[in-house]
Design an enzyme around this catalytic site. Structure first.
Site, PDB file in Angstrom:
ATOM      1  N   HIS A  95      94.850  62.944  87.140  1.00  0.00           N
ATOM      2  CA  HIS A  95      94.453  61.540  86.931  1.00  0.00           C
ATOM      3  C   HIS A  95      95.157  60.585  87.891  1.00  0.00           C
ATOM      4  O   HIS A  95      95.185  59.365  87.679  1.00  0.00           O
ATOM      5  CB  HIS A  95      94.723  61.122  85.476  1.00  0.00           C
ATOM      6  CG  HIS A  95      93.801  61.799  84.510  1.00  0.00           C
ATOM      7  ND1 HIS A  95      94.046  61.839  83.154  1.00  0.00           N
ATOM      8  CD2 HIS A  95      92.637  62.462  84.690  1.00  0.00           C
ATOM      9  CE1 HIS A  95      93.067  62.510  82.558  1.00  0.00           C
ATOM     10  NE2 HIS A  95      92.209  62.902  83.449  1.00  0.00           N
ATOM     11  N   ARG A 100     103.749  49.251  84.983  1.00  0.00           N
ATOM     12  CA  ARG A 100     104.071  50.662  84.712  1.00  0.00           C
ATOM     13  C   ARG A 100     104.789  51.281  85.900  1.00  0.00           C
ATOM     14  O   ARG A 100     105.693  52.103  85.722  1.00  0.00           O
ATOM     15  CB  ARG A 100     102.794  51.419  84.359  1.00  0.00           C
ATOM     16  CG  ARG A 100     102.182  50.962  83.021  1.00  0.00           C
ATOM     17  CD  ARG A 100     100.790  51.483  82.809  1.00  0.00           C
ATOM     18  NE  ARG A 100     100.741  52.936  82.682  1.00  0.00           N
ATOM     19  CZ  ARG A 100      99.591  53.617  82.667  1.00  0.00           C
ATOM     20  NH1 ARG A 100      98.444  52.958  82.798  1.00  0.00           N
ATOM     21  NH2 ARG A 100      99.592  54.924  82.540  1.00  0.00           N
ATOM     22  N   TYR A 126      99.208  48.037  86.206  1.00  0.00           N
ATOM     23  CA  TYR A 126      99.810  49.166  86.925  1.00  0.00           C
ATOM     24  C   TYR A 126     101.113  48.781  87.627  1.00  0.00           C
ATOM     25  O   TYR A 126     102.033  49.593  87.702  1.00  0.00           O
ATOM     26  CB  TYR A 126      98.782  49.771  87.887  1.00  0.00           C
ATOM     27  CG  TYR A 126      97.714  50.515  87.119  1.00  0.00           C
ATOM     28  CD1 TYR A 126      96.472  49.946  86.857  1.00  0.00           C
ATOM     29  CD2 TYR A 126      97.986  51.764  86.578  1.00  0.00           C
ATOM     30  CE1 TYR A 126      95.524  50.607  86.096  1.00  0.00           C
ATOM     31  CE2 TYR A 126      97.045  52.442  85.801  1.00  0.00           C
ATOM     32  CZ  TYR A 126      95.819  51.854  85.569  1.00  0.00           C
ATOM     33  OH  TYR A 126      94.897  52.512  84.783  1.00  0.00           O
ATOM     34  N   LEU A 130     103.500  66.825  68.887  1.00  0.00           N
ATOM     35  CA  LEU A 130     104.188  66.229  67.727  1.00  0.00           C
ATOM     36  C   LEU A 130     103.351  66.423  66.460  1.00  0.00           C
ATOM     37  O   LEU A 130     103.882  66.623  65.365  1.00  0.00           O
ATOM     38  CB  LEU A 130     104.397  64.731  67.982  1.00  0.00           C
ATOM     39  CG  LEU A 130     105.406  63.973  67.126  1.00  0.00           C
ATOM     40  CD1 LEU A 130     106.797  64.580  67.276  1.00  0.00           C
ATOM     41  CD2 LEU A 130     105.431  62.494  67.499  1.00  0.00           C
ATOM     42  N   ILE A 179     100.514  59.854  85.053  1.00  0.00           N
ATOM     43  CA  ILE A 179     100.596  59.278  86.408  1.00  0.00           C
ATOM     44  C   ILE A 179     102.046  58.924  86.751  1.00  0.00           C
ATOM     45  O   ILE A 179     102.310  58.367  87.807  1.00  0.00           O
ATOM     46  CB  ILE A 179      99.650  58.066  86.531  1.00  0.00           C
ATOM     47  CG1 ILE A 179      99.996  56.958  85.551  1.00  0.00           C
ATOM     48  CG2 ILE A 179      98.198  58.511  86.386  1.00  0.00           C
ATOM     49  CD1 ILE A 179      99.131  55.705  85.716  1.00  0.00           C
TER      50      ILE A 179
END
Ligand code: BV8
Length: 234
Positions: A105, A55, A52, A198, A89
Site C-alpha cells: 500500500h 503521519r 499524510y 488482538l 506505510i
C-alpha cells in the site's frame, strides 16, 4: 520452509502508531476512506496532504517494537524463504532491520509524481508542492495506494502465496481487499495458515489456527517456535 507474513496496523500499535479501526475509526472527524482516495486528493489536496504530512512527521516519534524485531530476526534465518508483505506505510519494519519488505500500500517516506510517475524518497512535507526530482514538475502526491487504486507488487505477492508452506497474518482486521483475500489463496495452494491478532479478524474462520493477544508477545514466541522447527528439520 517458505513463509509469507502479512502485517497490518496492529503490529505497529504498541509502537504508538494509531490503527485504522481505533475507537471511532475516524481521523479528525473524517472517514479514512474520505481522505485516502484519489477523489479526495483531487477535491481537497490540502486536507489530504495534512493527513499524510502529520503521519509522516509522527514517524520520528515512534520506534519499532519486539514484533518488528522478531520478524527481522526471522529474515536473517530464512533469507528469501521469507516474504514479508505489509499493508502499513510506516517504516518500522525497515528500522527493526528487515531488508526486504513488500509495501503493497506504499510508503509515507516516498513521493509519487503524477506527471512522470517517478517514485522518490521523501521525508518532508508535500503540502508546499516541492518539484519532482525526476521531471521538476510540482506534482508530487503521497506514494500510498488509495482506495480504488491497484496495490503494488501483486504479481510477486501472488507467486509467493502460491508456493508458501506457511501463511501468517499479524495485526490486521481483514477488512480491506485484496490483502484480506490472501489467506484463501495461500490455503488453496496448500499452506498452513495462522492468525496472530488482538481479536478475531473478519476472516478468522479462514485460518487453520488463530492466537489472540498482543503482537509484541505473540510474534517473538511464534518466531522462536519456527526457528526451533527449522533447526529440528520439522
Ligand atoms: C483495489 C494506504 C482494484 C493508505 C490503504 C472486495 C470486496 C469489498 C471491497 C473491495 C473488494 N475489492 C476491492 C474493494 C474495495 C477496497 C476495500 O477493500 N474496501 C473495504 C473498506 C471494504 N479495496 C481497494 O480499494 C483496494 N484497491 O481493490 O483496486 C484491484 C485490486 C486488485 C487487483 C485488481 C484491481 C486498495 C485498498 C488499499 C487502500 N489503502 N492504506 C493509508 O494508509 O492511508 S488500506 C489501509 O486500511 C491499510 O493499509 C490496511 O490495508 C487497512 C487497515 O486495515 P488494518 O491494517 O488491518 O488495520 P485495522 O485498524 O483495520 O485493524 C487493526 C487490527 O489489529 C485489528 O484487528 C486489531 O484487533 C489488531 N490489533 C490492534 N492492536 C494490536 C492488534 N493486534 C496485535 N497486537 C496489537 N497490539
Amino acid at each position: 520452509m517458505r513463509i509469507v507474513v502479512l502485517t497490518g496496523a496492529g503490529i505497529s500499535a504498541e509502537s504508538g502508531v494509531p490503527t485504522f479501526r481505533d475507537a471511532d475509526g475516524l481521523w479528525e472527524g473524517h472517514r479514512v476512506e474520505d481522505v485516502a482516495t484519489p477523489e479526495a486528493f483531487a477535491w481537497q489536496p490540502e486536507l489530504v496532504h495534512a493527513f499524510y504530512d502529520l503521519r509522516r512527521a509522527a514517524l520520528a516519534t515512534v520506534e519499532p517494537n519486539p514484533a518488528h524485531r522478531a520478524l527481522a530476526r526471522l529474515e536473517e534465518h530464512l533469507g528469501d524463504d521469507l516474504t514479508l508483505v505489509t499493508q502499513n506505510i510506516d517504516d518500522l519494519h525497515e528500522r527493526a532491520g528487515s531488508r526486504d519488505v513488500v509495501h503493497m500500500h506504499g510508503e509515507l517516506r516516498s513521493a509519487l509524481c503524477t506527471t512522470c510517475g517517478a517514485r522518490s524518497p521523501h521525508t518532508a512535507s508535500l503540502a508546499d508542492e516541492p518539484p519532482c526530482p525526476g521531471c521538476a514538475t510540482p506534482t508530487l502526491r503521497p506514494d500510498v495506494v488509495w482506495f480504488g487504486e491497484v496495490p503494488y507488487e501483486l504479481g510477486r505477492i501472488e507467486r509467493a502465496l502460491e508456493t508458501a508452506d506457511r501463511f501468517v497474518s499479524i495485526g490486521t482486521s481483514g477488512a480491506v481487499y485484496p490483502a484480506a483475500g490472501f489467506v484463501q489463496v495461500a490455503r488453496a495452494a496448500g499452506a498452513r495458515t495462522l492468525e496472530l491478532n488482538l481479536e478475531p479478524s473478519e476472516g478468522t474462520d479462514f485460518f487453520h489456527e488463530a492466537r489472540h493477544g498482543r503482537a509484541g508477545e505473540l510474534v517473538p514466541a511464534w518466531v522462536d517456535q519456527v526457528l526451533e522447527d527449522t533447526l529440528a528439520g520439522r
